[in-house]
Scaffold this active site. Structure first.
Site, PDB file in Angstrom:
ATOM      1  N   ASP A 107     -45.756  17.830 -28.764  1.00  0.00           N
ATOM      2  CA  ASP A 107     -46.468  18.440 -27.640  1.00  0.00           C
ATOM      3  C   ASP A 107     -45.719  19.695 -27.165  1.00  0.00           C
ATOM      4  OD1 ASP A 107     -48.765  17.727 -25.534  1.00  0.00           O
ATOM      5  OD2 ASP A 107     -46.995  18.244 -24.354  1.00  0.00           O
ATOM      6  N   ARG A 108     -45.329  19.785 -25.892  1.00  0.00           N
ATOM      7  CA  ARG A 108     -44.604  20.981 -25.419  1.00  0.00           C
ATOM      8  C   ARG A 108     -43.305  21.179 -26.198  1.00  0.00           C
ATOM      9  NH1 ARG A 108     -48.447  23.731 -23.431  1.00  0.00           N
ATOM     10  NH2 ARG A 108     -47.027  25.119 -22.303  1.00  0.00           N
ATOM     11  N   HIS A 152     -56.340  20.543 -18.674  1.00  0.00           N
ATOM     12  CA  HIS A 152     -55.077  20.701 -17.938  1.00  0.00           C
ATOM     13  C   HIS A 152     -54.426  22.049 -18.231  1.00  0.00           C
ATOM     14  CE1 HIS A 152     -53.890  19.234 -21.873  1.00  0.00           C
ATOM     15  NE2 HIS A 152     -52.638  19.551 -21.631  1.00  0.00           N
ATOM     16  N   TRP A 153     -54.702  22.634 -19.399  1.00  0.00           N
ATOM     17  CA  TRP A 153     -54.154  23.958 -19.697  1.00  0.00           C
ATOM     18  C   TRP A 153     -54.637  24.996 -18.689  1.00  0.00           C
ATOM     19  CZ3 TRP A 153     -52.948  26.267 -25.064  1.00  0.00           C
ATOM     20  CH2 TRP A 153     -52.113  25.405 -25.779  1.00  0.00           C
ATOM     21  N   HIS A 272     -52.559  10.886 -29.440  1.00  0.00           N
ATOM     22  CA  HIS A 272     -51.651  12.010 -29.240  1.00  0.00           C
ATOM     23  C   HIS A 272     -50.178  11.629 -29.308  1.00  0.00           C
ATOM     24  CE1 HIS A 272     -50.077  15.736 -27.603  1.00  0.00           C
ATOM     25  NE2 HIS A 272     -49.629  15.139 -26.520  1.00  0.00           N
TER      26      HIS A 272
END
Length: 291
Positions: A107-108, A152-153, A272
């Site tokens: 993810d991030r 959410h982005w 995810h």
């Protein structure tokens, strides 16, 4: 304790007033594992014991997350740019005595990994990114499906502390909703892990993580634009969840071919959160690739 008892936890200064919280241990070549949103380094708890038999495993909290420093954001969002986060991690690894290492990011953390591969190719032996396509590609190919699945982005980048205020009204609900929404149906997260994520998801972290996304939509896009003529030269493994948004929305390997020279990858039968949903498979894929 979710990590092996022989692992060491400490805070290491990487920049003026920036400490990175890190848990590390094992034996063998260094393997860096970088978490994503809205989690902490604890997300690797199901894979570290097995991996630490073959690698010296290093699990940091990114700045703004977990028990690492959470500086206030700036107008240009430079504080939480992926360049800043990548520099933190490179400095951390050098202070631990590692100039070259393997890295896997989720993810991030995968976006930080992408930036590390571009900015510090001599330090990265091999890299794995989990359940992402490049930030630049995603924003440049925005459509209704992306805006819905990754709402959410667009929510977290809003100014004037709007998302901070709304999330801060019920942080546990927001965080647990994210875990449920992004994982495959029936996935179970360890209560101790969730409690740890919630503990760290305080006011400062909520602000910092919003700044992470604000940087993603601004300074990171600018940095990525400058590097579009460069591809990752480091051998790259891409793993993603077959039941997740990324798999439904993108031809993942074909997208990454535009960003990397030496590429392999596949989907795993999960959503995810690959390391928590399919830890045995993730451990095996990482060991095969890094060996």
């Amino acid at each position: 304790m979710l990590f092996p008892k022989e692992f060491k936890n400490e805070k290491i200064l990487v920049e003026d007033d920036i400490f990175i919280n890190v848990t590390h241990g094992g034996k063998g070549k260094p393997l860096l594992l970088i978490h994503g949103y809205p989690q902490t380094h604890i997300m690797w708890y199901k894979v570290v014991e097995k991996l630490s038999k073959n690698y010296y495993v290093v699990c940091p909290d990114l700045r703004g997350y977990g028990d690492s420093s959470k500086p206030k954001g700036d107008e240009k969002h430079l504080t939480y740019s992926k360049k800043s986060m990548a520099k933190d991690i490179i400095t951390l690894m050098k202070k631990l005595g590692f100039d070259e290492f393997f890295v896997a990011g989720h993810d991030r953390g995968a976006r930080v990994t992408h930036r590390m591969c571009l900015d510090y190719p001599k330090n990265i032996l091999k890299a794995c990114v989990m359940d992402i396509t490049p930030t630049y590609h995603m924003f440049k190919n925005t459509n209704q499906a992306f805006a819905t699945g990754y709402y959410h982005w667009f929510f977290l980048i809003q100014p004037d502390f709007l998302p901070e205020t709304m999330i801060g009204n019920n942080p546990r609900y927001y965080l647990e909703e994210k875990l449920k929404r992004w994982s495959a149906k029936g996935s179970v997260f360890d209560k101790k892990a969730i409690d740890e994520y919630v503990r760290c998801f305080d006011k400062d972290s909520i602000h910092a993580t919003c700044e992470d996304y604000r940087a993603g939509a601004s300074i990171d896009m600018s940095d990525d634009e400058k590097d579009r003529n460069r591809k990752i030269s480091t051998p790259l493994l891409v793993l993603w969840g077959e039941k997740g948004f990324v798999n439904r929305t993108y031809d993942v390997l074909n997208v990454w071919k535009e960003y990397a020279l030496d590429l392999s990858g596949e989907a795993l039968d999960c959503g995810h959160f690959l390391p928590e949903e399919k830890p045995k498979e993730v451990s095996q894929k990482l060991k095969e690739f890094f060996n």
